[in-house]
Motif scaffolding. Structure first.
Motif, PDB file in Angstrom:
ATOM      1  N   HIS A  18     -11.049  10.923  -4.697  1.00  0.00           N
ATOM      2  CA  HIS A  18     -10.152  10.795  -3.536  1.00  0.00           C
ATOM      3  C   HIS A  18      -8.787  11.424  -3.818  1.00  0.00           C
ATOM      4  CE1 HIS A  18     -12.350   8.473  -0.551  1.00  0.00           C
ATOM      5  NE2 HIS A  18     -12.801   7.689  -1.500  1.00  0.00           N
ATOM      6  N   LEU A  19      -8.269  11.240  -5.019  1.00  0.00           N
ATOM      7  CA  LEU A  19      -6.980  11.840  -5.376  1.00  0.00           C
ATOM      8  C   LEU A  19      -7.057  13.361  -5.255  1.00  0.00           C
ATOM      9  CD1 LEU A  19      -6.042   9.653  -8.481  1.00  0.00           C
ATOM     10  CD2 LEU A  19      -4.816   9.688  -6.300  1.00  0.00           C
ATOM     11  N   ALA A  20      -8.166  13.935  -5.725  1.00  0.00           N
ATOM     12  CA  ALA A  20      -8.342  15.391  -5.657  1.00  0.00           C
ATOM     13  C   ALA A  20      -8.447  15.864  -4.206  1.00  0.00           C
ATOM     14  CB  ALA A  20      -9.582  15.803  -6.449  1.00  0.00           C
ATOM     15  N   ALA A  21      -9.208  15.126  -3.388  1.00  0.00           N
ATOM     16  CA  ALA A  21      -9.405  15.511  -1.986  1.00  0.00           C
ATOM     17  C   ALA A  21      -8.093  15.415  -1.202  1.00  0.00           C
ATOM     18  CB  ALA A  21     -10.474  14.643  -1.337  1.00  0.00           C
ATOM     19  N   LEU A  22      -7.295  14.395  -1.485  1.00  0.00           N
ATOM     20  CA  LEU A  22      -6.010  14.238  -0.805  1.00  0.00           C
ATOM     21  C   LEU A  22      -5.035  15.342  -1.213  1.00  0.00           C
ATOM     22  CD1 LEU A  22      -5.641  10.374  -1.131  1.00  0.00           C
ATOM     23  CD2 LEU A  22      -5.807  11.627   1.028  1.00  0.00           C
ATOM     24  N   SER A  23      -5.005  15.673  -2.496  1.00  0.00           N
ATOM     25  CA  SER A  23      -4.136  16.758  -2.963  1.00  0.00           C
ATOM     26  C   SER A  23      -4.505  18.066  -2.277  1.00  0.00           C
ATOM     27  CB  SER A  23      -4.247  16.912  -4.483  1.00  0.00           C
ATOM     28  OG  SER A  23      -3.743  15.759  -5.140  1.00  0.00           O
ATOM     29  N   ALA A  24      -5.815  18.316  -2.125  1.00  0.00           N
ATOM     30  CA  ALA A  24      -6.291  19.522  -1.450  1.00  0.00           C
ATOM     31  C   ALA A  24      -5.901  19.519   0.031  1.00  0.00           C
ATOM     32  CB  ALA A  24      -7.800  19.654  -1.597  1.00  0.00           C
ATOM     33  N   ALA A  25      -5.712  18.312   0.609  1.00  0.00           N
ATOM     34  CA  ALA A  25      -5.309  18.187   2.021  1.00  0.00           C
ATOM     35  C   ALA A  25      -3.803  18.320   2.205  1.00  0.00           C
ATOM     36  CB  ALA A  25      -5.785  16.845   2.573  1.00  0.00           C
ATOM     37  N   GLY A  26      -3.078  18.547   1.099  1.00  0.00           N
ATOM     38  CA  GLY A  26      -1.663  18.873   1.200  1.00  0.00           C
ATOM     39  C   GLY A  26      -0.703  17.710   1.135  1.00  0.00           C
ATOM     40  N   VAL A  27      -1.176  16.548   0.676  1.00  0.00           N
ATOM     41  CA  VAL A  27      -0.269  15.414   0.509  1.00  0.00           C
ATOM     42  C   VAL A  27      -0.105  15.104  -0.976  1.00  0.00           C
ATOM     43  CG1 VAL A  27      -0.833  14.396   2.750  1.00  0.00           C
ATOM     44  CG2 VAL A  27      -2.138  13.697   0.736  1.00  0.00           C
ATOM     45  N   ARG A  28       0.931  14.339  -1.294  1.00  0.00           N
ATOM     46  CA  ARG A  28       1.130  13.888  -2.672  1.00  0.00           C
ATOM     47  C   ARG A  28       0.253  12.656  -2.876  1.00  0.00           C
ATOM     48  NH1 ARG A  28       5.015  10.234  -4.963  1.00  0.00           N
ATOM     49  NH2 ARG A  28       5.194  10.597  -7.212  1.00  0.00           N
ATOM     50  N   ALA A  29      -0.689  12.743  -3.802  1.00  0.00           N
ATOM     51  CA  ALA A  29      -1.667  11.663  -4.004  1.00  0.00           C
ATOM     52  C   ALA A  29      -1.370  10.916  -5.299  1.00  0.00           C
ATOM     53  CB  ALA A  29      -3.077  12.239  -4.049  1.00  0.00           C
ATOM     54  N   VAL A  30      -1.291   9.593  -5.207  1.00  0.00           N
ATOM     55  CA  VAL A  30      -0.950   8.776  -6.382  1.00  0.00           C
ATOM     56  C   VAL A  30      -1.873   7.552  -6.463  1.00  0.00           C
ATOM     57  CG1 VAL A  30       1.495   9.461  -6.362  1.00  0.00           C
ATOM     58  CG2 VAL A  30       0.768   7.432  -5.087  1.00  0.00           C
ATOM     59  N   PRO A  31      -2.223   7.112  -7.680  1.00  0.00           N
ATOM     60  CA  PRO A  31      -2.983   5.860  -7.809  1.00  0.00           C
ATOM     61  C   PRO A  31      -2.084   4.654  -7.543  1.00  0.00           C
ATOM     62  CG  PRO A  31      -2.505   6.773  -9.988  1.00  0.00           C
ATOM     63  CD  PRO A  31      -1.977   7.752  -8.985  1.00  0.00           C
ATOM     64  N   VAL A  32      -2.660   3.608  -6.974  1.00  0.00           N
ATOM     65  CA  VAL A  32      -1.916   2.376  -6.669  1.00  0.00           C
ATOM     66  C   VAL A  32      -2.607   1.195  -7.327  1.00  0.00           C
ATOM     67  CG1 VAL A  32      -1.294   0.753  -4.825  1.00  0.00           C
ATOM     68  CG2 VAL A  32      -0.958   3.210  -4.485  1.00  0.00           C
ATOM     69  N   ARG A  33      -1.865   0.525  -8.223  1.00  0.00           N
ATOM     70  CA  ARG A  33      -2.384  -0.683  -8.875  1.00  0.00           C
ATOM     71  C   ARG A  33      -1.406  -1.853  -8.789  1.00  0.00           C
ATOM     72  NH1 ARG A  33      -3.385   3.275 -12.634  1.00  0.00           N
ATOM     73  NH2 ARG A  33      -5.556   3.886 -12.857  1.00  0.00           N
ATOM     74  N   ARG A  34      -0.164  -1.558  -8.394  1.00  0.00           N
ATOM     75  CA  ARG A  34       0.867  -2.602  -8.384  1.00  0.00           C
ATOM     76  C   ARG A  34       1.558  -2.658  -7.033  1.00  0.00           C
ATOM     77  NH1 ARG A  34       0.780  -1.109 -13.759  1.00  0.00           N
ATOM     78  NH2 ARG A  34       2.054   0.763 -13.670  1.00  0.00           N
ATOM     79  N   GLU A  35       2.182  -3.782  -6.765  1.00  0.00           N
ATOM     80  CA  GLU A  35       2.856  -3.974  -5.479  1.00  0.00           C
ATOM     81  C   GLU A  35       3.957  -2.937  -5.267  1.00  0.00           C
ATOM     82  OE1 GLU A  35       5.158  -7.448  -2.906  1.00  0.00           O
ATOM     83  OE2 GLU A  35       4.262  -7.955  -4.839  1.00  0.00           O
ATOM     84  N   ALA A  36       4.698  -2.621  -6.304  1.00  0.00           N
ATOM     85  CA  ALA A  36       5.781  -1.632  -6.174  1.00  0.00           C
ATOM     86  C   ALA A  36       5.226  -0.261  -5.806  1.00  0.00           C
ATOM     87  CB  ALA A  36       6.574  -1.541  -7.480  1.00  0.00           C
ATOM     88  N   GLU A  37       4.059   0.071  -6.341  1.00  0.00           N
ATOM     89  CA  GLU A  37       3.425   1.360  -6.014  1.00  0.00           C
ATOM     90  C   GLU A  37       2.940   1.353  -4.563  1.00  0.00           C
ATOM     91  OE1 GLU A  37       1.800   2.292 -10.544  1.00  0.00           O
ATOM     92  OE2 GLU A  37       0.502   1.258  -9.120  1.00  0.00           O
ATOM     93  N   LEU A  38       2.403   0.225  -4.116  1.00  0.00           N
ATOM     94  CA  LEU A  38       1.959   0.086  -2.728  1.00  0.00           C
ATOM     95  C   LEU A  38       3.139   0.237  -1.768  1.00  0.00           C
ATOM     96  CD1 LEU A  38      -0.165  -0.675  -0.566  1.00  0.00           C
ATOM     97  CD2 LEU A  38       0.379  -3.079  -1.030  1.00  0.00           C
TER      98      LEU A  38
END
Length: 204
Positions: A18-38
């Motif tokens: 999903h991170l790769a597909a989102l990056s290819a769609a032109g957005v900044r893609a980041v993993p989310v594991r913590r509330e601050a990241e969300l």
């Protein structure tokens, strides 16, 4: 204008794809594991995986209530397979302790496809996705049994021989800025569903 930041819930499942597909769609893609990241993302993908495990991990990582709150505030979200199950308001054949996020006014049946075949592929017309049908890969996937008044069905299983009792079932839905598919576009290399979601995030 800066690209929006779209998170992928990175507790379990096919996060990297999903991170790769989102990056290819032109957005900044980041993993989310913590509330601050969300709190820092403009949209969120809930990947395929095992819905009961992901439900448990949302509690362990103290993300369940923050995620429910952000969805209630209008956070754009996209769920594939297990992500669709988590976003649904009600699940059939789920576990009693399974937690729902309630981002979509739908009733889904968990592992609906798993009863007849563990995996099934077909070409699927999806409203909002241009350029012909999407190759849809269903892996022990859910389907949608019932949709609320504000939910648009974007795609249903075609009436082909191998579809069996899944023929005609809704497998792609949208409610406002929340999108869900029972299939896994991140596994086929077809980035059009992710582009659709990236556009939803940009508009949001």
């Amino acid at each position: 204008m800066a690209s929006p930041t779209v998170g992928v819930l990175a507790l379990q499942g096919d996060v990297r794809e999903h991170l790769a597909a989102l990056s290819a769609a032109g957005v900044r893609a980041v993993p989310v594991r913590r509330e601050a990241e969300l709190a820092a993302v403009d949209g969120l993908v809930l990947p395929g995986g095992e819905s009961t495990t992901m439900s448990t991990l949302l509690g362990v990582f103290e993300l369940l209530e923050p995620l429910r709150a952000r969805l209630a505030e209008g956070l754009p979200a996209y769920g594939s397979c297990a992500g669709m199950i988590l976003l649904a308001s009600e699940v059939l054949d789920g576990r009693p302790d399974q937690q729902q996020l309630g981002g979509l006014d739908v009733v889904v049946r968990r592992n609906a496809f798993g009863r007849q075949v563990d995996s099934f592929e077909t070409d699927l017309e999806v409203t909002g996705v241009e350029g012909g049908p999407v190759r849809a890969v269903f892996i022990r996937a859910p389907w949608v049994e019932k949709v609320g008044a504000e939910v648009e069905v974007l795609g249903s299983v075609p009436h082909v021989e191998q579809a069996g009792e899944s023929a005609g079932r809704a497998v792609a839905v949208r409610q406002g800025t929340v999108l869900a598919t029972a299939f896994h576009p991140e596994l086929t290399g077809d980035g059009r569903v992710h582009k659709l979601f990236a556009d939803i995030v940009r508009e949001g």
